[in-house]
Design a protein around this motif. Structure first.
Motif, PDB file in Angstrom:
ATOM      1  N   ILE A 653      44.018  22.934  42.647  1.00 18.90           N
ATOM      2  CA  ILE A 653      43.893  23.836  43.799  1.00 18.90           C
ATOM      3  C   ILE A 653      44.033  23.041  45.096  1.00 18.90           C
ATOM      4  CG2 ILE A 653      42.245  25.293  45.076  1.00 18.90           C
ATOM      5  CD1 ILE A 653      41.133  26.122  42.287  1.00 18.90           C
ATOM      6  N   ARG A 654      44.886  23.549  46.017  1.00 17.55           N
ATOM      7  CA  ARG A 654      45.086  22.863  47.299  1.00 17.55           C
ATOM      8  C   ARG A 654      44.298  23.562  48.414  1.00 17.55           C
ATOM      9  NH1 ARG A 654      50.411  24.238  48.104  1.00 17.55           N
ATOM     10  NH2 ARG A 654      50.044  25.635  46.367  1.00 17.55           N
ATOM     11  N   GLN A 655      44.104  22.839  49.503  1.00 18.78           N
ATOM     12  CA  GLN A 655      43.399  23.407  50.668  1.00 18.78           C
ATOM     13  C   GLN A 655      44.100  24.686  51.136  1.00 18.78           C
ATOM     14  OE1 GLN A 655      40.627  22.783  51.885  1.00 18.78           O
ATOM     15  NE2 GLN A 655      40.540  22.994  54.089  1.00 18.78           N
ATOM     16  N   ARG A 656      43.353  25.747  51.291  1.00 12.46           N
ATOM     17  CA  ARG A 656      43.800  27.074  51.735  1.00 12.46           C
ATOM     18  C   ARG A 656      44.747  27.772  50.756  1.00 12.46           C
ATOM     19  NH1 ARG A 656      41.726  29.316  55.786  1.00 12.46           N
ATOM     20  NH2 ARG A 656      43.336  30.911  56.010  1.00 12.46           N
ATOM     21  N   GLU A 657      44.809  27.272  49.557  1.00 11.01           N
ATOM     22  CA  GLU A 657      45.525  28.036  48.534  1.00 11.01           C
ATOM     23  C   GLU A 657      44.661  29.245  48.170  1.00 11.01           C
ATOM     24  OE1 GLU A 657      46.664  25.776  45.096  1.00 11.01           O
ATOM     25  OE2 GLU A 657      47.221  27.558  43.944  1.00 11.01           O
ATOM     26  N   LEU A 658      45.303  30.376  47.957  1.00 12.60           N
ATOM     27  CA  LEU A 658      44.530  31.553  47.527  1.00 12.60           C
ATOM     28  C   LEU A 658      44.114  31.357  46.078  1.00 12.60           C
ATOM     29  CD1 LEU A 658      46.525  34.574  48.989  1.00 12.60           C
ATOM     30  CD2 LEU A 658      44.162  33.936  49.521  1.00 12.60           C
ATOM     31  N   VAL A 659      42.823  31.487  45.850  1.00 12.70           N
ATOM     32  CA  VAL A 659      42.301  31.293  44.490  1.00 12.70           C
ATOM     33  C   VAL A 659      41.747  32.628  44.000  1.00 12.70           C
ATOM     34  CG1 VAL A 659      40.595  30.072  43.098  1.00 12.70           C
ATOM     35  CG2 VAL A 659      41.687  28.908  45.025  1.00 12.70           C
ATOM     36  N   ARG A 660      42.148  33.019  42.800  1.00 11.82           N
ATOM     37  CA  ARG A 660      41.601  34.249  42.229  1.00 11.82           C
ATOM     38  C   ARG A 660      40.293  33.901  41.519  1.00 11.82           C
ATOM     39  NH1 ARG A 660      45.672  36.107  38.751  1.00 11.82           N
ATOM     40  NH2 ARG A 660      46.799  36.373  40.687  1.00 11.82           N
ATOM     41  N   VAL A 661      39.241  34.575  41.926  1.00  8.16           N
ATOM     42  CA  VAL A 661      37.937  34.365  41.294  1.00  8.16           C
ATOM     43  C   VAL A 661      37.704  35.564  40.377  1.00  8.16           C
ATOM     44  CG1 VAL A 661      35.483  33.940  41.698  1.00  8.16           C
ATOM     45  CG2 VAL A 661      37.164  33.264  43.436  1.00  8.16           C
ATOM     46  N   VAL A 662      37.503  35.281  39.098  1.00 11.90           N
ATOM     47  CA  VAL A 662      37.369  36.360  38.114  1.00 11.90           C
ATOM     48  C   VAL A 662      35.981  36.297  37.480  1.00 11.90           C
ATOM     49  CG1 VAL A 662      38.403  37.429  36.069  1.00 11.90           C
ATOM     50  CG2 VAL A 662      39.816  36.005  37.590  1.00 11.90           C
ATOM     51  N   THR A 663      35.269  37.433  37.474  1.00  8.63           N
ATOM     52  CA  THR A 663      34.001  37.505  36.742  1.00  8.63           C
ATOM     53  C   THR A 663      34.073  38.689  35.782  1.00  8.63           C
ATOM     54  OG1 THR A 663      32.845  39.026  38.228  1.00  8.63           O
ATOM     55  CG2 THR A 663      32.752  36.684  38.789  1.00  8.63           C
ATOM     56  N   ARG A 664      32.996  38.918  35.044  1.00  5.88           N
ATOM     57  CA  ARG A 664      32.976  40.037  34.103  1.00  5.88           C
ATOM     58  C   ARG A 664      33.026  41.388  34.821  1.00  5.88           C
ATOM     59  NH1 ARG A 664      29.850  36.153  31.609  1.00  5.88           N
ATOM     60  NH2 ARG A 664      30.649  35.573  29.565  1.00  5.88           N
ATOM     61  N   ARG A 665      32.780  41.407  36.142  1.00  4.23           N
ATOM     62  CA  ARG A 665      32.770  42.673  36.892  1.00  4.23           C
ATOM     63  C   ARG A 665      34.077  42.966  37.615  1.00  4.23           C
ATOM     64  NH1 ARG A 665      28.882  39.846  35.318  1.00  4.23           N
ATOM     65  NH2 ARG A 665      29.258  38.575  37.140  1.00  4.23           N
ATOM     66  N   GLY A 666      34.786  41.911  38.009  1.00  8.52           N
ATOM     67  CA  GLY A 666      35.975  42.165  38.814  1.00  8.52           C
ATOM     68  C   GLY A 666      36.607  40.861  39.255  1.00  8.52           C
ATOM     69  N   GLU A 667      37.595  40.964  40.144  1.00  9.39           N
ATOM     70  CA  GLU A 667      38.232  39.758  40.646  1.00  9.39           C
ATOM     71  C   GLU A 667      38.581  39.921  42.118  1.00  9.39           C
ATOM     72  OE1 GLU A 667      41.476  39.880  37.643  1.00  9.39           O
ATOM     73  OE2 GLU A 667      42.790  39.972  39.407  1.00  9.39           O
ATOM     74  N   ALA A 668      38.733  38.771  42.802  1.00  8.63           N
ATOM     75  CA  ALA A 668      39.061  38.794  44.226  1.00  8.63           C
ATOM     76  C   ALA A 668      39.708  37.460  44.575  1.00  8.63           C
ATOM     77  CB  ALA A 668      37.795  38.980  45.046  1.00  8.63           C
ATOM     78  N   GLU A 669      40.549  37.471  45.615  1.00  2.87           N
ATOM     79  CA  GLU A 669      41.227  36.232  46.021  1.00  2.87           C
ATOM     80  C   GLU A 669      40.707  35.752  47.367  1.00  2.87           C
ATOM     81  OE1 GLU A 669      45.479  36.717  45.874  1.00  2.87           O
ATOM     82  OE2 GLU A 669      45.432  37.179  43.719  1.00  2.87           O
ATOM     83  N   PHE A 670      40.428  34.454  47.440  1.00  2.00           N
ATOM     84  CA  PHE A 670      39.944  33.851  48.691  1.00  2.00           C
ATOM     85  C   PHE A 670      40.682  32.529  48.915  1.00  2.00           C
ATOM     86  CE2 PHE A 670      36.305  35.921  46.575  1.00  2.00           C
ATOM     87  CZ  PHE A 670      36.010  36.898  47.511  1.00  2.00           C
ATOM     88  N   PRO A 671      40.941  32.174  50.188  1.00  5.59           N
ATOM     89  CA  PRO A 671      41.512  30.851  50.463  1.00  5.59           C
ATOM     90  C   PRO A 671      40.505  29.754  50.099  1.00  5.59           C
ATOM     91  CG  PRO A 671      41.655  32.292  52.399  1.00  5.59           C
ATOM     92  CD  PRO A 671      40.766  32.977  51.409  1.00  5.59           C
TER      93      PRO A 671
END
Ligand SMILES: Nc1nc2c(c(=O)[nH]1)N[C@H]1C(S)=C(S)[C@@H](COP(=O)(O)OP(=O)(O)OC[C@H]3O[C@@H](n4cnc5c(=O)[nH]c(N)nc54)[C@H](O)[C@@H]3O)O[C@H]1N2
Ligand SMILES: Nc1nc2c(c(=O)[nH]1)N[C@H]1C(S)=C(S)[C@@H](COP(=O)(O)OP(=O)(O)OC[C@H]3O[C@@H](n4cnc5c(=O)[nH]c(N)nc54)[C@H](O)[C@@H]3O)O[C@H]1N2
Ligand code: SF4
Ligand SMILES: [Mo]
Length: 738
Positions: A653-671
């Motif tokens: 993962i690079r600085q300010r790359e959008l990362v998808r965070v996945v849990t058992r409830r849902g997912e979201a992308e953050f830099p």
């Protein structure tokens, strides 16, 4: 038909907050104000004193209020911008009714009240009184909190009333009640100044209670040792003598291990333990095996550091232990609190100068609001809704039959679950934005859309209100008289600076009118905030949170009075427990056995990383208020994923790359924000944003069994690099700038 006010039109068109403040007509710049009002900041539990400048019934600026004893004029970034809400173009000015398919339409107040009353009566006739629930919040004053408690039970006749403190201080409240029989900070923060050791567990104080750092630095200047327990090296941790980077969800193991060391080295106050406490043997038993090696394995903190913390804490002569949501937002939040209290009780350093213990209360009136009957299990004065004597007393004060006083209802998240199950059909919310602030908000959204009727009272159209059938424009803190109780337990006056704008009305007048239309008018015959306060005083009399001796005049005269204050000639109680008379049934402070257990969700090969959530300095709670103030947005325009360089490198993962965070409830992308200030096994996301930016798409609905607080501070996630780069920080700022 009235035309839409500019603010509402804009909102309805864009569904986003306005950051561009048009220059306001008649904006007086640095003209002499008409009035200067000494009041308090509307945001966090510090309730800093502030002077608001008023011109033409508008709040146009502020000045420091240097005489106010806690903050002495100091304010944080939110405090200095708070005044911008008053004239904000997004202010709701008219009642808004949903028109299916087209959005909201302004309607007259009378029509709004008719519609509301008819729907409450219809739903309750069909499904029973408890099918209409109420959610409330503790940015509201003591008077409004008290009024809401009475309103829900007598006018709405529902047992299902709860409040946003359920997401906030309830673990501390429950722990304090168990241990001391009373729920308040033991000392004022001035007692920090000469404490030998200051321990801060799970609080990012420099960002969340910036003005409190002054007192912590005073302690440091006077030679105190500062210990900070946090998975992140927060700004306050950077100034600490010892940082204990605990693995999220493992605090009770750390405190258990420190107690073990205190017992092993006999750093105990035997006189205090023998004469003023009970349960020590049980607490001792529970930590018998918690040696340093075990603690290092569980907490991820080097054993030398744990020992050093014990060596400083154990034999100290004076100390102050503070904790906040970092240890409380857990499915064992109450146990973490009790484990901290065990350390304080074993040391006997309580109820003496420079010897204190406190949870740092979060919301503006988080302290007062948790005392006056807002909670599903509580009556005013911090009384218990299931205790027959307490019910009898309050029924008498309210002039109703005890059998007509509803019993214990569901807690906040449980109310949402009951809506989802179809058991609750109607909802009235005031001062709460559950769609952003409750965990697992995909479930919250689904539930909201199942409601037959939802009405919301707010001054901005928050994200939850967009699901409402009716939105009633209420008032800002500075638009009504009242009192709040600061995190220290000091009851202070909130002054009315201006009237609500346009056709907005004060929250109190809205509630009183609904009560009248529901046929309960005779119980709500109040003509001023002071009249409500005077009834609150009587209702709290004899309870643990006793305000009986506090009057508006006394507060004015002394710039605040500390409860308990049982009679008018009583000066109030800045420091608790000097008399050693605890409010538990046996009059002793209680130790508790706290065997360690894991958080509800632990990492596994599928979800190998710990996710924790919290705050940043420039944003407040669900962001309804602060995401509308351009300068605060600029400071931190979007939620970032704090990640350690080691973990980032292992996933590419690079600085300010959008990362998808996945849990058992849902997912979201953050830099990605690659920082060395976080544990390598943990990532952090602030939660102040809605929709696709909301951290609460990811968090879990696991609750503490006693306090019912959600486990916001720990769940398991998987990180997926997307290969997409988020716009540079400067570009984001430019985008967010007014
Ligand atoms: N700027 C700002 N200030 C605020 C607020 C706001 O929204 N914005 N909200 C107010 C309110 S209502 C509240 S409740 C307070 C909250 O005040 P704090 O509790 O100070 O704030 P949080 O960011 O929720 O969490 C504090 C810290 O807990 C750490 N943490 C996470 N998991 C754990 C753990 O398992 N153990 C330990 N020991 N620490 C852990 C996080 O890294 C974080 O630094 O702030 C108040 N002040
Ligand atoms: N993931 C995650 N989630 C969290 C947390 C976390 O750390 N992580 N923290 C939790 C904590 S500690 C808290 S306190 C909650 C807070 O969560 P909420 O209580 O939902 O957050 P607020 O932003 O305070 O929402 C209150 C609403 O009340 C309105 N309001 C404010 N003052 C007044 C008033 O005087 N009158 C009226 N009528 N309306 C008013 C505001 O405009 C806003 O729309 O969030 C919780 N959620
Ligand atoms: S510390 Fe809290 S009360 Fe004080 S100015 Fe900041 S937000 Fe307001
Ligand atoms: Mo909170």
């Amino acid at each position: 038909m009235a035309t839409l006010p500019v603010s509402a039109e804009k909102l309805i068109a864009s569904f986003g907050p306005s950051l561009n403040f048009p220059p306001q007509e008649g904006f007086p710049g640095r003209d002499e104000p008409d009035d200067v009002i000494k009041t308090h900041c509307c945001f966090c539990g510090m309730q800093c004193g502030i002077k608001l400048l008023v011109k033409n019934n508008r709040v146009v600026g502020f000045e420091p209020w240097e005489e106010f004893p806690f903050n002495e004029g100091r304010l944080c970034p939110k405090g200095v911008q708070r005044y911008l809400q008053n004239n904000h173009p997004d202010r709701l000015m008219e009642p808004l009714a949903r028109v299916e398919g087209t959005g909201f339409r302004p309607i007259a107040w009378d029509t709004a009240f008719d519609q509301l009353t008819a729907n409450i009566q219809r739903i309750q006739a069909q499904h029973g009184p408890d099918a209409f629930a109420m959610l409330s919040g503790v940015s509201l004053s003591n008077e409004k909190s008290y009024l809401v408690g009475k309103f829900a039970r007598i006018a709405l006749k529902t047992k299902n009333l709860d409040y946003n403190g359920r997401l906030c201080m309830v673990s501390a409240g429950a722990g304090n009640k168990k241990a001391f029989g009373l729920d308040r900070a033991s000392n004022t923060y001035a007692d920090l100044a000469h404490a030998e050791v200051v321990v801060i567990c799970g609080s990012n104080v420099s960002e969340t209670f910036p003005t409190l750092t002054h007192w912590i630095w005073q302690a440091r200047d006077n030679g105190a040792k500062l210990i900070v327990v946090d998975p992140r090296l927060t700004p306050i941790a950077r100034t600490a003598d010892l940082h204990l980077p605990v693995r999220p969800g493992r605090d009770s193991a750390l405190y258990g291990a420190i107690l073990h060391q205190m017992i092993k080295h006999d750093w105990l106050d035997h006189e205090f333990i023998a004469n003023h406490t009970s349960g020590f043997e049980e607490a001792k038993q529970a930590v018998a095996d918690y040696d340093l090696e075990w603690a290092e394995r569980i907490t991820g903190i080097a054993k030398e550091k744990i020992l050093l913390a014990a060596q400083w804490w154990g034999p100290a002569k004076t100390s102050f232990l503070l904790h906040a949501r970092g240890i409380e937002h857990h499915s064992k939040g109450v146990e973490n609190v009790l484990a901290c209290i065990n350390l304080v009780l074993a040391s006997g350093r309580l109820g003496k100068p420079y010897c204190g213990y406190a949870t740092i209360t979060g919301q503006g009136n988080g302290q007062g609001g948790r005392e006056h009957g807002h909670k599903c299990d509580q009556l005013p004065g911090n009384r218990d809704i299931e205790n027959p004597e307490h019910r009898k007393y309050i029924s008498e004060v309210w002039g109703i039959e005890e059998k007509d006083l509803p019993g214990k209802g569901l807690t906040a998240y449980e109310i949402i679950e009951a809506i989802d199950r179809g058991e609750i059909k109607g909802l009235l919310s005031i001062c709460f934005n559950p769609l952003v602030s409750l965990p697992n908000n995909n479930l919250v959204r689904r539930a909201l859309d199942k409601l037959e009727y939802y009405v919301c009272i707010d001054f901005f159209l928050n994200e939850t209100a967009r699901h409402a059938d009716l939105v009633l424009p209420g008032s800002l803190q500075e638009e009504e008289e009242g009192t709040v109780t600061t995190a220290e337990g000091r009851v202070v006056r909130i002054r009315k600076a201006v009237n609500p704008p346009g056709n907005a009305r004060s929250d109190t007048s809205i509630l009183l009118e609904i009560a009248r239309r529901l046929g309960a008018g005779k119980h709500f015959d109040f003509n001023s905030a002071e009249e409500i306060f005077n009834e609150l005083r009587v209702a709290s009399k004899g309870g643990t949170a006793d305000y009986f001796g506090i009057t508006y005049q006394k507060i004015e005269d002394h710039m605040g009075i500390f409860w308990p204050c049982p009679s008018e000639d009583h000066p109030g109680t800045p420091r608790l427990w000097e008399d050693r008379k605890f409010k538990t049934p046996d009059g002793r402070a209680h130790f508790h056995g706290v065997p360690y257990r894991d958080p509800a969700e632990i990492t596994d090969p599928e979800y190998p990383v710990i996710l924790t959530t919290g705050r940043v300095v420039s944003q407040y709670l669900s962001g309804t208020q602060t995401r509308r103030i351009g300068k605060l947005v600029n400071q931190y325009p979007e939620p970032l994923l704090e990640i350690h360089p080691g973990l980032a490198a292992s996933l590419g993962i690079r600085q300010r790359e959008l990362v998808r965070v996945v849990t058992r409830r849902g997912e979201a992308e953050f830099p990605a924000q690659i920082v060395e200030t976080i544990r390598e096994d943990t990532v952090f996301v602030p939660y102040h944003w809605p929709g696709r930016k909301s951290a609460n798409q990811l968090t879990s609905g696991h609750l503490d069994p006693v306090s019912k607080i959600p486990e916001f501070k720990v769940c398991a996630c998987r990180l997926v690099p997307t290969g997409k780069q988020a716009p540079a920080w400067e570009e984001t700022k430019a985008y967010a700038s007014p």
